[in-house]
Design a protein around this motif. Structure first.
Motif, PDB file in Angstrom:
ATOM      1  N   LYS A 191      18.152  49.387   8.607  1.00  0.00           N
ATOM      2  CA  LYS A 191      17.826  50.477   9.535  1.00  0.00           C
ATOM      3  C   LYS A 191      18.887  51.717   8.770  1.00  0.00           C
ATOM      4  CE  LYS A 191      15.369  51.471  13.050  1.00  0.00           C
ATOM      5  NZ  LYS A 191      13.931  50.923  13.258  1.00  0.00           N
ATOM      6  N   THR A 192      18.530  52.996   9.011  1.00  0.00           N
ATOM      7  CA  THR A 192      19.401  54.001   8.740  1.00  0.00           C
ATOM      8  C   THR A 192      19.532  55.089  10.151  1.00  0.00           C
ATOM      9  OG1 THR A 192      18.361  54.085   6.651  1.00  0.00           O
ATOM     10  CG2 THR A 192      19.766  56.018   7.200  1.00  0.00           C
ATOM     11  N   VAL A 193      20.722  55.352  10.551  1.00  0.00           N
ATOM     12  CA  VAL A 193      20.920  55.926  11.593  1.00  0.00           C
ATOM     13  C   VAL A 193      21.806  57.284  11.249  1.00  0.00           C
ATOM     14  CG1 VAL A 193      22.226  56.310  13.779  1.00  0.00           C
ATOM     15  CG2 VAL A 193      21.071  54.107  13.457  1.00  0.00           C
ATOM     16  N   VAL A 194      21.232  58.599  11.498  1.00  0.00           N
ATOM     17  CA  VAL A 194      22.237  59.763  11.321  1.00  0.00           C
ATOM     18  C   VAL A 194      22.877  60.133  13.005  1.00  0.00           C
ATOM     19  CG1 VAL A 194      22.339  62.010  10.906  1.00  0.00           C
ATOM     20  CG2 VAL A 194      20.831  60.495   9.495  1.00  0.00           C
ATOM     21  N   ALA A 195      24.005  59.865  13.045  1.00  0.00           N
ATOM     22  CA  ALA A 195      24.660  59.886  14.455  1.00  0.00           C
ATOM     23  C   ALA A 195      24.949  61.510  14.709  1.00  0.00           C
ATOM     24  CB  ALA A 195      25.808  59.103  14.657  1.00  0.00           C
ATOM     25  N   LEU A 196      23.986  62.286  15.519  1.00  0.00           N
ATOM     26  CA  LEU A 196      24.386  63.461  15.741  1.00  0.00           C
ATOM     27  C   LEU A 196      25.344  63.730  17.071  1.00  0.00           C
ATOM     28  CD1 LEU A 196      20.541  64.973  15.983  1.00  0.00           C
ATOM     29  CD2 LEU A 196      22.256  65.215  14.162  1.00  0.00           C
ATOM     30  N   PRO A 197      26.587  64.313  17.039  1.00  0.00           N
ATOM     31  CA  PRO A 197      27.223  64.615  18.047  1.00  0.00           C
ATOM     32  C   PRO A 197      26.475  65.113  19.294  1.00  0.00           C
ATOM     33  CG  PRO A 197      28.224  65.209  16.126  1.00  0.00           C
ATOM     34  CD  PRO A 197      26.980  65.122  15.721  1.00  0.00           C
ATOM     35  N   GLN A 198      27.059  65.095  20.548  1.00  0.00           N
ATOM     36  CA  GLN A 198      26.267  65.472  21.678  1.00  0.00           C
ATOM     37  C   GLN A 198      26.193  66.812  21.584  1.00  0.00           C
ATOM     38  OE1 GLN A 198      24.933  63.469  23.427  1.00  0.00           O
ATOM     39  NE2 GLN A 198      25.633  61.978  24.196  1.00  0.00           N
ATOM     40  N   GLY A 199      24.975  67.591  21.990  1.00  0.00           N
ATOM     41  CA  GLY A 199      25.003  69.038  21.755  1.00  0.00           C
ATOM     42  C   GLY A 199      24.406  69.472  20.481  1.00  0.00           C
ATOM     43  N   THR A 200      24.389  68.837  19.394  1.00  0.00           N
ATOM     44  CA  THR A 200      24.124  69.365  17.982  1.00  0.00           C
ATOM     45  C   THR A 200      22.864  69.616  17.839  1.00  0.00           C
ATOM     46  OG1 THR A 200      25.827  68.066  17.245  1.00  0.00           O
ATOM     47  CG2 THR A 200      24.121  68.782  15.615  1.00  0.00           C
ATOM     48  N   ARG A 201      22.339  70.807  17.403  1.00  0.00           N
ATOM     49  CA  ARG A 201      20.740  71.115  17.314  1.00  0.00           C
ATOM     50  C   ARG A 201      20.877  71.497  15.789  1.00  0.00           C
ATOM     51  NH1 ARG A 201      20.667  68.776  21.114  1.00  0.00           N
ATOM     52  NH2 ARG A 201      20.083  69.626  23.082  1.00  0.00           N
ATOM     53  N   LEU A 202      19.622  70.755  14.986  1.00  0.00           N
ATOM     54  CA  LEU A 202      19.466  71.308  13.904  1.00  0.00           C
ATOM     55  C   LEU A 202      18.561  72.143  13.345  1.00  0.00           C
ATOM     56  CD1 LEU A 202      19.215  67.519  12.504  1.00  0.00           C
ATOM     57  CD2 LEU A 202      21.200  69.177  12.592  1.00  0.00           C
ATOM     58  N   ASP A 203      18.813  73.357  12.692  1.00  0.00           N
ATOM     59  CA  ASP A 203      17.663  74.346  12.167  1.00  0.00           C
ATOM     60  C   ASP A 203      16.996  73.566  11.212  1.00  0.00           C
ATOM     61  OD1 ASP A 203      19.378  74.516  10.086  1.00  0.00           O
ATOM     62  OD2 ASP A 203      20.091  76.421  10.837  1.00  0.00           O
ATOM     63  N   SER A 204      15.992  74.075  10.521  1.00  0.00           N
ATOM     64  CA  SER A 204      15.019  73.635   9.517  1.00  0.00           C
ATOM     65  C   SER A 204      16.104  73.315   8.124  1.00  0.00           C
ATOM     66  CB  SER A 204      13.883  74.237   9.424  1.00  0.00           C
ATOM     67  OG  SER A 204      14.412  75.759   8.879  1.00  0.00           O
ATOM     68  N   ALA A 205      16.752  74.131   7.892  1.00  0.00           N
ATOM     69  CA  ALA A 205      17.749  74.095   6.597  1.00  0.00           C
ATOM     70  C   ALA A 205      18.526  72.692   6.855  1.00  0.00           C
ATOM     71  CB  ALA A 205      18.384  75.370   6.558  1.00  0.00           C
ATOM     72  N   ARG A 206      19.305  72.680   8.023  1.00  0.00           N
ATOM     73  CA  ARG A 206      20.172  71.768   8.221  1.00  0.00           C
ATOM     74  C   ARG A 206      19.584  70.333   8.306  1.00  0.00           C
ATOM     75  NH1 ARG A 206      25.103  70.539  12.408  1.00  0.00           N
ATOM     76  NH2 ARG A 206      26.657  69.368  10.930  1.00  0.00           N
ATOM     77  N   ARG A 207      18.498  70.516   8.696  1.00  0.00           N
ATOM     78  CA  ARG A 207      17.702  69.171   8.974  1.00  0.00           C
ATOM     79  C   ARG A 207      17.136  68.752   7.538  1.00  0.00           C
ATOM     80  NH1 ARG A 207      14.725  66.747  13.213  1.00  0.00           N
ATOM     81  NH2 ARG A 207      13.259  65.265  12.311  1.00  0.00           N
ATOM     82  N   ARG A 208      16.708  69.577   6.597  1.00  0.00           N
ATOM     83  CA  ARG A 208      16.502  69.112   5.358  1.00  0.00           C
ATOM     84  C   ARG A 208      17.904  68.675   4.454  1.00  0.00           C
ATOM     85  NH1 ARG A 208      11.858  70.651   3.058  1.00  0.00           N
ATOM     86  NH2 ARG A 208      12.632  70.381   0.870  1.00  0.00           N
ATOM     87  N   ASP A 209      18.891  69.333   4.734  1.00  0.00           N
ATOM     88  CA  ASP A 209      20.035  68.959   4.325  1.00  0.00           C
ATOM     89  C   ASP A 209      20.470  67.070   4.725  1.00  0.00           C
ATOM     90  OD1 ASP A 209      20.817  71.049   2.922  1.00  0.00           O
ATOM     91  OD2 ASP A 209      21.979  71.871   4.514  1.00  0.00           O
ATOM     92  N   VAL A 210      20.084  67.018   5.918  1.00  0.00           N
ATOM     93  CA  VAL A 210      20.050  65.806   6.593  1.00  0.00           C
ATOM     94  C   VAL A 210      19.294  64.722   5.727  1.00  0.00           C
ATOM     95  CG1 VAL A 210      19.807  64.175   8.440  1.00  0.00           C
ATOM     96  CG2 VAL A 210      21.070  66.275   8.766  1.00  0.00           C
ATOM     97  N   MET A 211      18.166  65.008   5.524  1.00  0.00           N
ATOM     98  CA  MET A 211      17.217  64.266   4.841  1.00  0.00           C
ATOM     99  C   MET A 211      17.491  64.002   3.260  1.00  0.00           C
ATOM    100  SD  MET A 211      15.219  63.277   7.112  1.00  0.00           S
ATOM    101  CE  MET A 211      15.554  63.980   8.853  1.00  0.00           C
TER     102      MET A 211
END
Length: 351
Positions: free
Chosen positions: A72-92
């Motif tokens: 399993k893979t988990v990306v732990a977002l801090p509470q209140g974090t919102r990802l725009d499309s660019a940062r979401r791609r960075d996560v991936m």
């Protein structure tokens, strides 16, 4: 005692977010499991989730008779974090780098908070990914197959309780109308089930109206007087307190980690409430994706493996009766037996 083979925790160099990979077992074959992108009070809560969910994936594949292990893979977002499309791609891309570093011992698919489109981004970096969009050669959305597998489990349960796999007229309460929950609700309505549903998103009331289903609040539905309670949202719904208030004959659903604590399974057993382990009932999506994309099965073969969940549940219930144990204990023993049988071979052919 740590029973995982490998745990990786990194701060993503692009996203600056905690990326956690838990590889539980490769005894049966290379591991597979989803990517969960979720908000946690602390990143360590994401680690706890990854450890539990990866172990459940090992059980899921072993009980289903597949030659895959759990991860399993988990990306732990801090509470209140919102990802725009660019940062979401960075996560991936951060996730993809970690997956690729595993040299094929683990493949990733979607889970809560991620989708086939995210797998397409990961697939730009590593081939060890499944459930990419169909137009990119993947199996796409796994939700319909997860729902179909849960339906198969419900047929086996119905035969056990009523001597007939026909679900028409059975009273069922479904918690959660997300991707899987909505698919399952539509399947059950088509079967003639007397359906009560809920979701934290009240706009989903339109789905209830469309299906002719009753609507209850999330707090009320858990203790509804029904034949079967179907958890199809996030986990932890079955607590020691809730079990004492249940008015159903069985709990079967696709939500992961339904038990708040392990002892809840025994409490359900003491109340003669049949609980089909979530890693058995929810296996359809993973079975379809793994068999079509990693094993290269045809669609008919994959569908047969999903529908075989009905036979698996029947066998588990019979074994549990014969041994005087819970279905969960019977499933664990079945999984461990298959893993133990595979260990000598896996040690001589390490992944």
């Amino acid at each position: 005692m740590l029973d995982h083979e490998k745990i990786l925790i990194r701060r993503g160099p692009r996203s600056d977010l905690p990326v956690i990979l838990a590889l539980h077992s490769t005894a049966l074959g290379p591991a597979a499991g989803g990517l969960r992108l979720w908000h946690y009070p602390d990143w360590r809560d994401g680690l706890t989730d990854a450890l539990r969910l990866s172990a459940a994936m090992t059980l899921k594949f072993a009980v289903a008779g597949l030659t895959s292990g759990g991860g399993k893979t988990v990306v732990a977002l801090p509470q209140g974090t919102r990802l725009d499309s660019a940062r979401r791609r960075d996560v991936m891309y951060d996730v993809a780098d970690m997956i690729d570093s595993m040299d094929g011992s683990y493949a990733v698919g979607p889970d809560v908070g991620t989708a086939p489109a995210d797998m397409a981004v990961i697939g730009e970096v590593t081939p060890h990914v499944f459930c990419k969009p169909e137009d990119l050669g993947g199996s796409g959305d796994s939700s319909p197959h997860t729902a179909q597998g849960t339906l198969a489990a419900l047929r086996a349960l119905s035969r056990r309780l009523y001597g007939d796999a026909n679900l028409e007229g059975r009273r069922m309460a479904l918690i959660g109308l997300g991707h899987v929950g909505e698919h399952l609700a539509r399947l059950l309505a088509a079967e003639g089930v007397e359906l009560t549903v809920t979701d934290i998103d009240t706009s989903k009331m339109e789905i209830a109206e469309d299906l002719g289903a009753a609507w209850r609040s999330p707090d009320e539905i858990v203790t509804a007087d029904v034949d079967v309670l179907i958890p199809a949202a996030l986990g932890g719904v079955l607590t020691t307190q809730v079990v004492g208030d249940l008015r159903c004959r069985a709990v079967v659903g696709p939500a992961n980690n339904q038990l708040a604590t392990p002892e809840v399974a025994e409490l359900l057993h003491q109340r003669s409430i049949v609980w089909i382990p979530d890693y058995v009932a929810s296996a359809g999506g993973a079975i379809n994706a793994i068999t079509t994309e990693l094993y290269e099965f045809g669609a008919d073969q994959a569908r047969a493996r999903v529908n075989a969940i009905e036979g698996t549940v029947t066998a588990l219930l019979e074994t549990a009766d014969d041994l005087g144990v819970t279905p969960d204990q019977a499933a664990h023993e079945m999984a461990q037996r298959r893993i133990r049988a595979a260990v000598p071979e896996s040690l001589s052919h390490p992944h």
